[in-house]
Motif scaffolding. Structure first.
Motif, mmCIF file in Angstrom:
data_model
loop_
_atom_site.group_PDB
_atom_site.id
_atom_site.type_symbol
_atom_site.label_atom_id
_atom_site.label_comp_id
_atom_site.label_asym_id
_atom_site.label_seq_id
_atom_site.Cartn_x
_atom_site.Cartn_y
_atom_site.Cartn_z
ATOM 1 N N ASN A 63 -18.221 14.543 -10.689
ATOM 2 C CA ASN A 63 -18.307 14.484 -9.542
ATOM 3 C C ASN A 63 -18.486 13.265 -8.310
ATOM 4 N N GLY A 64 -18.025 12.317 -8.800
ATOM 5 C CA GLY A 64 -18.608 11.300 -7.752
ATOM 6 C C GLY A 64 -20.232 10.114 -8.329
ATOM 7 N N ARG A 65 -20.672 11.075 -9.207
ATOM 8 C CA ARG A 65 -21.899 9.800 -9.822
ATOM 9 C C ARG A 65 -21.406 8.694 -10.038
ATOM 10 N N VAL A 66 -19.871 8.646 -10.809
ATOM 11 C CA VAL A 66 -19.857 7.283 -11.429
ATOM 12 C C VAL A 66 -18.716 6.648 -11.080
ATOM 13 N N THR A 67 -18.245 5.768 -10.465
ATOM 14 C CA THR A 67 -16.963 5.566 -10.245
ATOM 15 C C THR A 67 -17.174 4.217 -10.125
ATOM 16 N N VAL A 68 -14.943 3.910 -11.071
ATOM 17 C CA VAL A 68 -15.003 2.478 -11.243
ATOM 18 C C VAL A 68 -13.925 2.354 -9.625
ATOM 19 N N THR A 69 -14.127 0.838 -9.309
ATOM 20 C CA THR A 69 -13.524 0.050 -8.540
ATOM 21 C C THR A 69 -12.607 -0.916 -8.766
ATOM 22 N N PHE A 70 -10.964 -0.924 -8.649
ATOM 23 C CA PHE A 70 -10.401 -2.022 -8.930
ATOM 24 C C PHE A 70 -9.969 -2.754 -7.810
ATOM 25 N N VAL A 71 -9.524 -3.962 -8.155
ATOM 26 C CA VAL A 71 -9.347 -4.806 -7.590
ATOM 27 C C VAL A 71 -8.425 -5.728 -7.660
ATOM 28 N N SER A 72 -7.515 -6.327 -6.857
ATOM 29 C CA SER A 72 -6.037 -6.809 -7.203
ATOM 30 C C SER A 72 -6.221 -8.239 -7.698
ATOM 31 N N SER A 73 -7.465 -9.118 -7.854
ATOM 32 C CA SER A 73 -7.494 -10.419 -8.586
ATOM 33 C C SER A 73 -8.408 -10.789 -8.987
ATOM 34 N N ALA A 74 -8.477 -11.341 -10.030
ATOM 35 C CA ALA A 74 -9.924 -11.303 -10.543
ATOM 36 C C ALA A 74 -10.575 -12.429 -8.927
ATOM 37 N N ASP A 75 -9.948 -13.059 -8.474
ATOM 38 C CA ASP A 75 -10.742 -13.816 -7.439
ATOM 39 C C ASP A 75 -10.751 -13.258 -6.289
ATOM 40 N N GLU A 76 -10.878 -11.517 -6.340
ATOM 41 C CA GLU A 76 -11.344 -10.306 -5.100
ATOM 42 C C GLU A 76 -12.680 -10.067 -5.878
ATOM 43 N N ILE A 77 -13.299 -10.030 -5.017
ATOM 44 C CA ILE A 77 -14.397 -9.327 -5.201
ATOM 45 C C ILE A 77 -14.606 -7.788 -4.203
ATOM 46 N N ALA A 78 -14.762 -6.706 -5.736
ATOM 47 C CA ALA A 78 -14.874 -5.365 -4.675
ATOM 48 C C ALA A 78 -16.396 -5.442 -3.941
ATOM 49 N N ASP A 79 -16.449 -4.102 -3.015
ATOM 50 C CA ASP A 79 -17.197 -3.893 -1.809
ATOM 51 C C ASP A 79 -17.988 -3.632 -2.795
ATOM 52 N N ALA A 80 -19.274 -4.069 -1.713
ATOM 53 C CA ALA A 80 -21.112 -4.819 -1.771
ATOM 54 C C ALA A 80 -21.449 -2.824 -3.056
ATOM 55 N N CYS A 81 -22.824 -2.868 -3.422
ATOM 56 C CA CYS A 81 -22.739 -2.150 -4.413
ATOM 57 C C CYS A 81 -24.050 -1.373 -3.315
ATOM 58 N N ALA A 82 -23.088 0.274 -3.714
ATOM 59 C CA ALA A 82 -24.238 1.415 -2.507
ATOM 60 C C ALA A 82 -25.397 1.581 -2.440
ATOM 61 N N SER A 83 -26.466 2.109 -2.016
ATOM 62 C CA SER A 83 -27.630 1.820 -1.904
ATOM 63 C C SER A 83 -27.710 2.674 -2.304
ATOM 64 N N ASP A 84 -28.947 3.043 -3.212
ATOM 65 C CA ASP A 84 -29.412 4.048 -3.873
ATOM 66 C C ASP A 84 -28.204 4.070 -4.928
ATOM 67 N N ALA A 85 -27.964 2.897 -5.782
ATOM 68 C CA ALA A 85 -26.747 2.994 -6.986
ATOM 69 C C ALA A 85 -27.072 1.742 -7.892
ATOM 70 N N TYR A 86 -26.622 1.717 -8.566
ATOM 71 C CA TYR A 86 -26.488 0.482 -9.848
ATOM 72 C C TYR A 86 -25.269 0.292 -10.078
ATOM 73 N N CYS A 87 -24.841 -1.110 -9.921
ATOM 74 C CA CYS A 87 -23.437 -1.669 -10.079
ATOM 75 C C CYS A 87 -23.919 -2.152 -11.282
ATOM 76 N N PHE A 88 -22.381 -2.112 -11.955
ATOM 77 C CA PHE A 88 -21.803 -3.901 -13.318
ATOM 78 C C PHE A 88 -20.959 -4.163 -13.047
ATOM 79 N N TYR A 89 -20.645 -5.201 -12.975
ATOM 80 C CA TYR A 89 -19.699 -6.155 -12.735
ATOM 81 C C TYR A 89 -18.269 -6.906 -13.913
ATOM 82 N N ASP A 90 -17.345 -6.283 -14.009
ATOM 83 C CA ASP A 90 -16.682 -7.070 -14.512
ATOM 84 C C ASP A 90 -16.767 -9.297 -15.252
#
Length: 172
Positions: A63-90
């Motif tokens: 229900n939206g508590r976990v999301t996976v965000t994809f980027v179009s290239s290995a050089d691209e950076i996903a949007d910043a980690c939201a407040s009140d969240a924790y993020c892991f980057y590839d």
């Protein structure tokens, strides 16, 4: 003999220049680019089918508590980690795919979303401490601790791409 040499030289120049000419406007690509976001999303949903595509570059779970965000290239950076969240980057420096958690759920598995052994940087924008573990060894080991409101642009070489699950200490 001079005419023959000139013609051969002209032919070689034309043959060399032809690949540099632009393709016709109506030409279709032969195959999608390897980092095509929709292909990544389709694979994510095939491998981890409990998700729902919620934007052109994101799949949501729980229900939206976990999301996976994809980027179009290995050089691209996903949007910043939201407040009140924790993020892991590839990738290091907050690059590549991003796995975001917006809850305080005790033990949670990165492998449930295709992120096992894939973390190279992280952000903790919560008020909670997070401990990250490698379960591929017996007994499993603590790789790092994430203090509240902290980040690491690069995990150590010894812990890179080894994280499998984490525990969030959800105290007040």
């Amino acid at each position: 003999m001079r005419v023959r040499t000139a013609v051969c030289g002209l032919a070689a120049t034309i043959c060399t220049a032809l690949p540099l000419l632009p393709a016709p406007a109506h030409a279709e690509p032969l195959a999608p680019a390897p980092h095509d976001v929709q292909l990544q999303i389709d694979k994510q949903l095939a491998d981890f089918p409990d998700g729902v595509q919620t934007s052109p570059n994101e799949v949501s779970y729980a229900n939206g508590r976990v999301t996976v965000t994809f980027v179009s290239s290995a050089d691209e950076i996903a949007d910043a980690c939201a407040s009140d969240a924790y993020c892991f980057y590839d990738l290091p420096n907050f690059g590549g795919r991003k796995l975001t958690y917006r809850d305080c759920g005790g033990n949670q598995s990165l492998t449930d979303y295709g992120f096992g052994n894939k973390t190279s940087s992280w952000v903790n924008n919560t008020k909670h401490m997070v401990e990250v573990y490698d379960k591929d060894v017996t007994p499993f080991v603590t790789l790092w601790r994430e203090a509240a409101k902290s980040a690491a642009a690069r995990v150590s070489t010894a812990t890179d791409n080894k994280a499998d699950f984490f525990h969030t200490y959800c105290g007040a």
